[in-house]
Scaffold this motif. Structure first.
Motif, PDB file in Angstrom:
ATOM      1  N   LYS A 214       0.823  -1.214   0.000  1.00 31.08           N
ATOM      2  CA  LYS A 214       0.000   0.000   0.000  1.00 31.08           C
ATOM      3  C   LYS A 214       0.855   1.261   0.000  1.00 31.08           C
ATOM      4  O   LYS A 214       0.513   2.250  -0.654  1.00 31.08           O
ATOM      5  N   ILE A 215       1.972   1.227   0.709  1.00 31.84           N
ATOM      6  CA  ILE A 215       2.858   2.386   0.725  1.00 31.84           C
ATOM      7  C   ILE A 215       3.459   2.621  -0.654  1.00 31.84           C
ATOM      8  O   ILE A 215       3.504   3.755  -1.151  1.00 31.84           O
ATOM      9  N   LYS A 216       3.912   1.548  -1.302  1.00 36.91           N
ATOM     10  CA  LYS A 216       4.474   1.700  -2.648  1.00 36.91           C
ATOM     11  C   LYS A 216       3.415   2.185  -3.632  1.00 36.91           C
ATOM     12  O   LYS A 216       3.704   2.998  -4.527  1.00 36.91           O
ATOM     13  N   LEU A 217       2.186   1.717  -3.487  1.00 30.25           N
ATOM     14  CA  LEU A 217       1.088   2.204  -4.323  1.00 30.25           C
ATOM     15  C   LEU A 217       0.922   3.707  -4.161  1.00 30.25           C
ATOM     16  O   LEU A 217       0.778   4.449  -5.148  1.00 30.25           O
ATOM     17  N   LEU A 218       0.964   4.193  -2.923  1.00 30.96           N
ATOM     18  CA  LEU A 218       0.796   5.626  -2.684  1.00 30.96           C
ATOM     19  C   LEU A 218       1.914   6.431  -3.346  1.00 30.96           C
ATOM     20  O   LEU A 218       1.671   7.494  -3.919  1.00 30.96           O
ATOM     21  N   PHE A 219       3.138   5.931  -3.270  1.00 31.46           N
ATOM     22  CA  PHE A 219       4.245   6.631  -3.925  1.00 31.46           C
ATOM     23  C   PHE A 219       4.028   6.711  -5.431  1.00 31.46           C
ATOM     24  O   PHE A 219       4.254   7.753  -6.054  1.00 31.46           O
ATOM     25  N   ASP A 220       3.606   5.617  -6.031  1.00 29.10           N
ATOM     26  CA  ASP A 220       3.388   5.618  -7.479  1.00 29.10           C
ATOM     27  C   ASP A 220       2.237   6.541  -7.866  1.00 29.10           C
ATOM     28  O   ASP A 220       2.286   7.212  -8.908  1.00 29.10           O
ATOM     29  N   LEU A 221       1.201   6.600  -7.054  1.00 29.22           N
ATOM     30  CA  LEU A 221       0.081   7.501  -7.351  1.00 29.22           C
ATOM     31  C   LEU A 221       0.498   8.964  -7.206  1.00 29.22           C
ATOM     32  O   LEU A 221       0.019   9.826  -7.955  1.00 29.22           O
ATOM     33  N   ALA A 222       1.399   9.252  -6.284  1.00 30.23           N
ATOM     34  CA  ALA A 222       1.917  10.618  -6.180  1.00 30.23           C
ATOM     35  C   ALA A 222       2.563  11.032  -7.494  1.00 30.23           C
ATOM     36  O   ALA A 222       2.337  12.139  -8.003  1.00 30.23           O
ATOM     37  N   GLY A 223       3.359  10.134  -8.085  1.00 29.38           N
ATOM     38  CA  GLY A 223       3.991  10.429  -9.362  1.00 29.38           C
ATOM     39  C   GLY A 223       2.976  10.614 -10.479  1.00 29.38           C
ATOM     40  O   GLY A 223       3.143  11.481 -11.345  1.00 29.38           O
ATOM     41  N   VAL A 224       1.905   9.821 -10.455  1.00 28.84           N
ATOM     42  CA  VAL A 224       0.860   9.947 -11.480  1.00 28.84           C
ATOM     43  C   VAL A 224       0.257  11.347 -11.455  1.00 28.84           C
ATOM     44  O   VAL A 224      -0.045  11.936 -12.507  1.00 28.84           O
ATOM     45  N   TYR A 225       0.101  11.913 -10.272  1.00 28.33           N
ATOM     46  CA  TYR A 225      -0.505  13.247 -10.157  1.00 28.33           C
ATOM     47  C   TYR A 225       0.533  14.365 -10.104  1.00 28.33           C
ATOM     48  O   TYR A 225       0.237  15.483  -9.670  1.00 28.33           O
TER      49      TYR A 225
END
Length: 246
Positions: A131-142
């Motif tokens: 879940k933490i890695k998902l959040l990091f990747d979503l930060a990059g998406v936005y």
């Protein structure tokens, strides 16, 4: 699960739709706890008394160590921020990223659920990492850099919001509003780790406890991990939409 975005509409119309989704999400975050919420909290408190204290202590240590690592460690790889893309493109990419992590979490949860108590216990830190890695990747998406401490602090609050009780949820949500217009601390001395850990444990304990049931632990573990990962992804999408739309 978040609503399916409309297909093939112009960007201004898409942003109007997204604004409506954020308004709906905001109303849900600020909804006061109901009778069912209070009853579920009572059930969770009784379950907490049954689970061995050693298990609670181990989970607490893992949660704090991993979330602290998310904010201050250099070992979390981050995707390069996506530049010059409209919100509709970012949302579409975010759905693809969530789907990938959701599948990974489901497979991991199924394997852990089939392996008995110790593998199920090991699933706690594994799921947090996903879940933490998902959040990091979503930060990059936005378009945000996960290398920035303020952005990592934002992700910590998104994580906390996704797994807060109704009584705590509104307080955390208000911390996310107008995020870019406020100054943020440069350290973690004032962060309430105790509440963060307890809220997260209380949210997931009931679901993850069922993962220990013989024969059905594998499908339950897969389903629970799927939904928990989807939840944190959906919350992140709406939090970033809220920032994007101002």
């Amino acid at each position: 699960m978040a609503a399916t975005p409309p297909f093939g509409i112009a960007e201004p119309a898409y942003q109007d739709w997204a604004r409506g989704e954020v308004a709906h999400w905001r109303a849900e975050m600020l909804r006061p706890p109901g009778v069912f919420d209070r009853a579920a909290k009572g059930v969770q408190s009784r379950i907490n008394r049954v689970i061995p204290e050693a298990v609670h202590d181990a989970v607490t240590r893992v949660i704090e160590q991993m979330t602290r690592g998310m904010l201050v460690g250099a070992d979390w790889t981050t995707a390069a921020p996506m530049m010059d893309a409209p919100l509709s493109v970012r949302d579409a990419r975010a759905r693809e990223v969530i789907a990938t992590y959701r599948t990974t979490a489901a497979v991991e949860g199924g394997v852990a659920g089939a392996g008995g108590f110790w593998l199920a216990a090991a699933d706690f830190p594994a799921l947090i990492a996903i879940k933490i890695k998902l959040l990091f990747d979503l930060a990059g998406v936005y378009g945000r850099s996960g290398q920035d401490f303020a952005e990592r602090l934002f992700l910590l609050h998104v994580f906390q919001l996704a797994f807060s009780s109704p009584t705590r949820r509104a307080e955390v949500f208000h911390l996310l509003q107008d995020w870019d217009a406020r100054e943020h601390p440069h350290g973690l001395d004032e962060f309430d780790w105790r509440t963060f850990q307890q809220e997260y444990r209380d949210y997931i304990d009931l679901a993850k406890l069922a993962q220990l049931i013989p024969l059905v632990g594998a499908p339950i573990g897969a389903m629970v991990n799927w939904r928990l990962t989807e939840r944190v992804g959906d919350y992140a999408v709406n939090a970033y939409r809220m920032r994007w739309l101002g």
